[in-house]
Write a protein that holds these residues in place. Sequence first.
Motif, PDB file in Angstrom:
ATOM      1  N   PRO A 129       0.843  -1.197   0.000  1.00  0.00           N
ATOM      2  CA  PRO A 129       0.000   0.000   0.000  1.00  0.00           C
ATOM      3  C   PRO A 129       0.881   1.252   0.000  1.00  0.00           C
ATOM      4  CG  PRO A 129       0.186  -0.854   2.219  1.00  0.00           C
ATOM      5  CD  PRO A 129       0.924  -1.828   1.330  1.00  0.00           C
ATOM      6  N   PRO A 130       0.283   2.435  -0.039  1.00  0.00           N
ATOM      7  CA  PRO A 130       1.090   3.657   0.070  1.00  0.00           C
ATOM      8  C   PRO A 130       1.849   3.702   1.400  1.00  0.00           C
ATOM      9  CG  PRO A 130      -1.102   4.172  -0.731  1.00  0.00           C
ATOM     10  CD  PRO A 130      -1.136   2.732  -0.308  1.00  0.00           C
ATOM     11  N   ALA A 131       3.043   4.281   1.361  1.00  0.00           N
ATOM     12  CA  ALA A 131       3.810   4.474   2.590  1.00  0.00           C
ATOM     13  C   ALA A 131       3.050   5.404   3.535  1.00  0.00           C
ATOM     14  CB  ALA A 131       5.183   5.047   2.263  1.00  0.00           C
ATOM     15  N   GLY A 132       3.201   5.154   4.824  1.00  0.00           N
ATOM     16  CA  GLY A 132       2.381   5.868   5.800  1.00  0.00           C
ATOM     17  C   GLY A 132       2.944   7.175   6.294  1.00  0.00           C
ATOM     18  N   GLY A 133       4.137   7.595   5.826  1.00  0.00           N
ATOM     19  CA  GLY A 133       4.763   8.781   6.362  1.00  0.00           C
ATOM     20  C   GLY A 133       3.899  10.032   6.342  1.00  0.00           C
ATOM     21  N   PRO A 134       3.409  10.472   5.172  1.00  0.00           N
ATOM     22  CA  PRO A 134       2.610  11.705   5.143  1.00  0.00           C
ATOM     23  C   PRO A 134       1.364  11.649   6.022  1.00  0.00           C
ATOM     24  CG  PRO A 134       3.366  11.143   2.952  1.00  0.00           C
ATOM     25  CD  PRO A 134       3.712   9.968   3.831  1.00  0.00           C
ATOM     26  N   ASP A 135       0.718  10.499   6.121  1.00  0.00           N
ATOM     27  CA  ASP A 135      -0.484  10.398   6.953  1.00  0.00           C
ATOM     28  C   ASP A 135      -0.180  10.585   8.432  1.00  0.00           C
ATOM     29  OD1 ASP A 135      -2.094   9.998   4.779  1.00  0.00           O
ATOM     30  OD2 ASP A 135      -2.203   7.822   4.997  1.00  0.00           O
ATOM     31  N   ARG A 136       1.063  10.331   8.843  1.00  0.00           N
ATOM     32  CA  ARG A 136       1.415  10.496  10.249  1.00  0.00           C
ATOM     33  C   ARG A 136       1.337  11.970  10.666  1.00  0.00           C
ATOM     34  NH1 ARG A 136       3.826   5.945  12.431  1.00  0.00           N
ATOM     35  NH2 ARG A 136       4.781   7.192  14.073  1.00  0.00           N
ATOM     36  N   LEU A 175      10.122   2.648  -2.917  1.00  0.00           N
ATOM     37  CA  LEU A 175       9.942   1.889  -1.691  1.00  0.00           C
ATOM     38  C   LEU A 175      10.415   2.745  -0.522  1.00  0.00           C
ATOM     39  CD1 LEU A 175       9.115  -0.779  -0.387  1.00  0.00           C
ATOM     40  CD2 LEU A 175      11.416  -1.652  -0.859  1.00  0.00           C
ATOM     41  N   ALA A 176       9.546   2.977   0.455  1.00  0.00           N
ATOM     42  CA  ALA A 176       9.867   3.836   1.591  1.00  0.00           C
ATOM     43  C   ALA A 176       9.481   3.133   2.888  1.00  0.00           C
ATOM     44  CB  ALA A 176       9.133   5.171   1.469  1.00  0.00           C
ATOM     45  N   HIS A 177      10.283   3.370   3.928  1.00  0.00           N
ATOM     46  CA  HIS A 177      10.002   2.785   5.237  1.00  0.00           C
ATOM     47  C   HIS A 177       8.777   3.429   5.878  1.00  0.00           C
ATOM     48  CE1 HIS A 177      10.445   2.240   9.620  1.00  0.00           C
ATOM     49  NE2 HIS A 177      11.025   1.088   9.305  1.00  0.00           N
ATOM     50  N   GLY A 178       8.674   4.745   5.796  1.00  0.00           N
ATOM     51  CA  GLY A 178       7.496   5.442   6.280  1.00  0.00           C
ATOM     52  C   GLY A 178       7.612   6.029   7.670  1.00  0.00           C
ATOM     53  N   ASP A 179       8.524   5.525   8.505  1.00  0.00           N
ATOM     54  CA  ASP A 179       8.693   6.062   9.863  1.00  0.00           C
ATOM     55  C   ASP A 179      10.130   5.824  10.307  1.00  0.00           C
ATOM     56  OD1 ASP A 179       8.083   7.205  12.344  1.00  0.00           O
ATOM     57  OD2 ASP A 179       7.499   5.273  13.205  1.00  0.00           O
ATOM     58  N   TRP A 180      11.087   6.297   9.510  1.00  0.00           N
ATOM     59  CA  TRP A 180      12.467   5.914   9.758  1.00  0.00           C
ATOM     60  C   TRP A 180      13.161   6.841  10.742  1.00  0.00           C
ATOM     61  CZ3 TRP A 180      17.462   7.572   9.561  1.00  0.00           C
ATOM     62  CH2 TRP A 180      18.429   6.562   9.700  1.00  0.00           C
ATOM     63  N   HIS A 181      13.897   6.245  11.664  1.00  0.00           N
ATOM     64  CA  HIS A 181      14.861   6.928  12.528  1.00  0.00           C
ATOM     65  C   HIS A 181      15.832   5.860  13.007  1.00  0.00           C
ATOM     66  CE1 HIS A 181      12.589   5.314  15.982  1.00  0.00           C
ATOM     67  NE2 HIS A 181      11.508   5.704  15.326  1.00  0.00           N
ATOM     68  N   LEU A 182      16.825   6.263  13.774  1.00  0.00           N
ATOM     69  CA  LEU A 182      17.892   5.328  14.134  1.00  0.00           C
ATOM     70  C   LEU A 182      17.394   4.177  15.003  1.00  0.00           C
ATOM     71  CD1 LEU A 182      20.914   5.059  13.536  1.00  0.00           C
ATOM     72  CD2 LEU A 182      21.375   6.166  15.738  1.00  0.00           C
ATOM     73  N   GLY A 183      16.283   4.392  15.701  1.00  0.00           N
ATOM     74  CA  GLY A 183      15.714   3.306  16.501  1.00  0.00           C
ATOM     75  C   GLY A 183      15.040   2.232  15.681  1.00  0.00           C
ATOM     76  N   GLN A 184      15.005   2.416  14.366  1.00  0.00           N
ATOM     77  CA  GLN A 184      14.325   1.454  13.507  1.00  0.00           C
ATOM     78  C   GLN A 184      15.282   0.460  12.868  1.00  0.00           C
ATOM     79  OE1 GLN A 184      11.413   1.497  14.231  1.00  0.00           O
ATOM     80  NE2 GLN A 184      10.113   2.982  13.217  1.00  0.00           N
ATOM     81  N   ILE A 185      16.426   0.238  13.499  1.00  0.00           N
ATOM     82  CA  ILE A 185      17.306  -0.837  13.052  1.00  0.00           C
ATOM     83  C   ILE A 185      17.705  -1.683  14.253  1.00  0.00           C
ATOM     84  CG2 ILE A 185      18.189   0.525  11.118  1.00  0.00           C
ATOM     85  CD1 ILE A 185      20.825   0.798  12.661  1.00  0.00           C
ATOM     86  N   VAL A 186      17.928  -2.961  14.016  1.00  0.00           N
ATOM     87  CA  VAL A 186      18.436  -3.869  15.045  1.00  0.00           C
ATOM     88  C   VAL A 186      19.540  -4.727  14.436  1.00  0.00           C
ATOM     89  CG1 VAL A 186      16.257  -3.998  16.322  1.00  0.00           C
ATOM     90  CG2 VAL A 186      16.744  -5.684  14.539  1.00  0.00           C
ATOM     91  N   ARG A 187      20.399  -5.217  15.306  1.00  0.00           N
ATOM     92  CA  ARG A 187      21.427  -6.162  14.876  1.00  0.00           C
ATOM     93  C   ARG A 187      20.914  -7.575  15.132  1.00  0.00           C
ATOM     94  NH1 ARG A 187      26.236  -5.369  12.985  1.00  0.00           N
ATOM     95  NH2 ARG A 187      27.849  -6.960  13.098  1.00  0.00           N
ATOM     96  N   TYR A 188      20.836  -8.357  14.069  1.00  0.00           N
ATOM     97  CA  TYR A 188      20.291  -9.717  14.155  1.00  0.00           C
ATOM     98  C   TYR A 188      21.180 -10.640  13.335  1.00  0.00           C
ATOM     99  CZ  TYR A 188      17.039 -13.625  13.607  1.00  0.00           C
ATOM    100  OH  TYR A 188      16.451 -14.878  13.592  1.00  0.00           O
ATOM    101  N   ARG A 189      21.720 -11.656  13.997  1.00  0.00           N
ATOM    102  CA  ARG A 189      22.632 -12.597  13.335  1.00  0.00           C
ATOM    103  C   ARG A 189      23.771 -11.862  12.625  1.00  0.00           C
ATOM    104  NH1 ARG A 189      18.406 -17.209  10.948  1.00  0.00           N
ATOM    105  NH2 ARG A 189      17.709 -17.963  13.010  1.00  0.00           N
ATOM    106  N   VAL A 259       6.566  19.701  12.056  1.00  0.00           N
ATOM    107  CA  VAL A 259       5.202  19.901  12.553  1.00  0.00           C
ATOM    108  C   VAL A 259       4.689  18.631  13.228  1.00  0.00           C
ATOM    109  CG1 VAL A 259       2.811  20.283  11.825  1.00  0.00           C
ATOM    110  CG2 VAL A 259       4.649  21.743  10.936  1.00  0.00           C
ATOM    111  N   GLN A 260       4.929  17.487  12.605  1.00  0.00           N
ATOM    112  CA  GLN A 260       4.467  16.226  13.195  1.00  0.00           C
ATOM    113  C   GLN A 260       5.092  15.987  14.567  1.00  0.00           C
ATOM    114  OE1 GLN A 260       5.086  12.565  10.856  1.00  0.00           O
ATOM    115  NE2 GLN A 260       5.737  11.606  12.773  1.00  0.00           N
ATOM    116  N   LEU A 261       6.410  16.124  14.633  1.00  0.00           N
ATOM    117  CA  LEU A 261       7.100  15.864  15.893  1.00  0.00           C
ATOM    118  C   LEU A 261       6.684  16.856  16.967  1.00  0.00           C
ATOM    119  CD1 LEU A 261      10.650  15.142  14.420  1.00  0.00           C
ATOM    120  CD2 LEU A 261       9.093  13.455  15.418  1.00  0.00           C
ATOM    121  N   ALA A 262       6.532  18.121  16.588  1.00  0.00           N
ATOM    122  CA  ALA A 262       6.117  19.126  17.558  1.00  0.00           C
ATOM    123  C   ALA A 262       4.683  18.880  18.021  1.00  0.00           C
ATOM    124  CB  ALA A 262       6.249  20.520  16.954  1.00  0.00           C
ATOM    125  N   ALA A 263       3.795  18.524  17.098  1.00  0.00           N
ATOM    126  CA  ALA A 263       2.406  18.244  17.481  1.00  0.00           C
ATOM    127  C   ALA A 263       2.330  17.072  18.444  1.00  0.00           C
ATOM    128  CB  ALA A 263       1.572  17.960  16.230  1.00  0.00           C
TER     129      ALA A 263
END
Length: 297
Positions: A129-136, A175-189, A259-263
């Motif tokens: 579906p469409p990436a959710g970033g703008p809707d946030r 292709l977009a993640h939609g809510d990316w920041h540094l907390g959105q990665i993990v180390r796995y294997r 605006v999103q983060l401040a709201a």
Amino acid sequence: MTVEDDTGVAGGLPEALAGVAGVSPRAATVLKRTRVTVVRAGELVVKAHEPGTAEAALNARLRAAAALPDLLLPPASDRALRVAGRLVTVWPAGEAVDPAGDPAAAPWEAAAGLLARLHATPAGGLGLPPAGGPDRVARALARLAGAPGAPAAAAAAVRRAARTLPAGGGTGTGLAHGDWHLGQIVRYRDRWLLIDVDDLGLGDPVWDLARPAAWYAAGLLDPELWHRLLSGYVSAGGPAVDAGDPWPELDRPARALTVQLAATAVAAAGEEGRPLDEAEQALVSSCGRITRAARRQ
């Protein structure tokens, strides 16, 4: 899934999520409990998504994560469960970036490379579906409008900045993640992978750089760290911005994310009955600068 709140499992939904993983509630830990509830249970992380999450869209995102295991943490199943009336997904547990650690020691280059590779991945055939970033952005403003006790002057500053934003935005077929920041990665294997596919989809990939760009513009992200992220992204072939001058592409989504983060910050302060902290006030101040710049145009 990042560790945000080590509160232990009580009754209700967290206990049910521990049961999904097949462990006793005493052996599980609540990582997050807001509109989303996340529980660590042994080697699994179980997540109850927000009420109202669209099942078909979530399942499409799970299938995409399973199809791109070199980029996205693969889910335990490519179909969501229903538990206590909520859509629930199950994931292997990875090692998150320590939010309290030294920011300079964080894996900025690895994160940038992952994001660049995601954006360069053809999205055709994934059925997303469409990436959710703008809707946030709209959801954050709606939350602010309904927040009891939100600081009036700060809320007004956010709303004035919101009125300067162009309508629409974020459309595209990348292709977009939609809510990316540094907390959105993990180390796995022994590999860094992207997590949290709730907003993964088709859109303008530049929106994924907008949150750190907004932090940088507000003085909340050190310029050297911003440079490491941006140069790492460009060096890895990231297609969202021009290598010579990224701001023509970044300006609009960075203002929207401010605006999103401040709201979100002002709404949270009102809901919790507390004043804005220093970082939250910096975001509100950025909204003021956005409004003043728009008046000069």
